[in-house]
Design an enzyme around this catalytic site. Structure first.
Site, PDB file in Angstrom:
ATOM      1  N   ASP A  76       0.991  -0.891   0.358  1.00  0.00           N
ATOM      2  CA  ASP A  76       0.083   0.446  -0.226  1.00  0.00           C
ATOM      3  C   ASP A  76       0.683   0.968  -0.016  1.00  0.00           C
ATOM      4  OD1 ASP A  76       0.827  -0.737   2.591  1.00  0.00           O
ATOM      5  OD2 ASP A  76      -0.403   1.127   3.503  1.00  0.00           O
ATOM      6  N   GLU A 133       0.488  -0.753   6.272  1.00  0.00           N
ATOM      7  CA  GLU A 133       1.050  -0.408   6.480  1.00  0.00           C
ATOM      8  C   GLU A 133       0.944   0.866   6.679  1.00  0.00           C
ATOM      9  OE1 GLU A 133       5.551   1.541   8.203  1.00  0.00           O
ATOM     10  OE2 GLU A 133       3.955   1.537   5.850  1.00  0.00           O
TER      11      GLU A 133
END
Length: 374
Positions: A76, A133
């Protein structure tokens, strides 16, 4: 074994998959399609509810050797923002630089490790890859660790591919991180007219007294591996639109970054005790984002440093500086170190990695695999 993977081409494919946190779908398709031909058993799962979910994660394992090296990271990315020279999802190479959101943080490192794994069949390798994250991280690496525990998967060593290098690839390795806690202080009062203060109760002086004492607190002087812990006031709010009204409440927010001499919950209680002295009835709430951890310098950091020196000639500094990372969770499993690309452009417009660095990082990771599992 399948033919070795080109880390540049894989990074480009990952970059072309828009994966603003929380990432799901296409970016994991790309990663899975690279891992399966290499013999990895890939376990993808989606977990969590709104507002922090759903989140997709990937756990890939290969081999049954006596030693197990895990690589952890995320696919991400933060939103790209405005002002890019080209598309943030182009994966375009210009003048030796590969551009795209996530090139440095940290799709490039993920691709480099997969490419390194394609050159080796030693021991047991795993990839612990989350799609969250950069966001709340509620259902990311923690959920992956729960999945691993349920399957009895326990690595001996874990390498996190965060961009730790600063001026030159290889100049810094993280062997620990400070902890982080956010604390909110709400001091109640009683609203009233400023001309009749005896009929009201102004909370602002009490909040000021609380913050004044907090400002005098010295948590520690630092350690051999950590800088001193620090408390910062990050917000003060009253929300009073009128000049002639004593407000009903006053609030403040603190952020504490702390070393391994402290625990987040203890720091919350410390602030709560200060608030109670000056404002009985004040409400103090805290959220621990992560505890401090340290992987003492030893065999793991030594073998990683040797791999870096061999590829770059640079002897890395062992450091605990910077913000938090998912290593704060993974440190509960096994010794953890972090090493990756140069972090100068992470989260910036025109984020980019030098193609040469991406190739060198792949060589370093290949050497780490050999040293850790050979």
């Amino acid at each position: 074994m399948s033919a070795p993977i080109d880390p540049v081409a894989l990074t480009q494919a990952l970059l072309r998959a828009d994966s603003v946190t929380p990432a799901r779908g296409t970016v994991f398709d790309v990663l899975e399609s690279a891992l399966v031909p290499l013999g990895f058993a890939v376990d993808r799962f989606v977990v969590g509810e709104a507002p922090d979910g759903p989140v997709e994660n990937l756990l890939a394992v290969r081999g049954n050797g006596p030693r197990h090296l895990a690589f952890a990271g995320h696919v991400d990315v933060v939103p790209p923002g405005e002002g890019w020279t080209g598309s943030p999802w182009s994966g375009e190479v210009r003048d030796g630089l590969l551009y795209g959101r996530g090139a440095v943080d940290m799709k490039g490192a993920v691709a480099a490790f997969v490419a390194a794994a394609s050159r080796s069949d030693a021991g047991t390798l795993s990839l612990i890859i989350t799609g969250d994250e950069e966001g709340p991280a509620t259902y990311g690496t923690v959920a992956l660790m729960e999945r691993m525990a349920a399957r009895g998967i326990v690595p001996d060593l874990c390498l996190v591919g965060e961009p730790t290098s600063t001026a030159r690839l290889g100049d810094m390795v993280k062997i620990g991180r400070r902890g982080s806690v956010n604390i909110w202080i709400d001091v109640p009062g009683r609203q009233g007219h400023v001309a009749y203060p005896h009929l009201a109760d102004n909370p602002i002086p009490r909040l000021i007294a609380i913050l004044a004492e907090i400002e005098t607190v010295v948590l520690d002087e630092g350690t051999d591996w950590f800088q001193p812990s620090n408390i910062e006031v990050t917000d003060i709010a009253v929300g009073n639109p009128a000049h002639n009204v004593i407000p009903a409440k006053a609030s403040a927010r603190l952020s504490i970054r702390f070393n391994d001499q402290h625990r987040g919950t203890d720091l919350i209680e410390h602030i709560r005790a200060i608030a109670e002295r000056h404002a009985p009835g004040a409400v103090v709430t805290g959220k621990v984002s992560g505890e401090a951890f340290l992987t003492e310098p030893g065999a793991f950091s030594t073998l990683l440093s040797a791999a870096i020196v061999g590829a770059t000639g640079v002897a890395p500094e062992l450091s605990t500086t910077g913000g938090t990372s998912d290593a704060r969770f993974l440190s509960k499993l096994c010794p953890v170190v972090e090493f990756g690309l140069i972090n100068a452009t992470m989260h910036k417009v025109d984020e980019a990695v030098a193609v040469a660095d991406l190739l060198t990082l792949t060589d370093i990771y290949e050497n780490v695999i050999a040293r850790a599992l050979g």
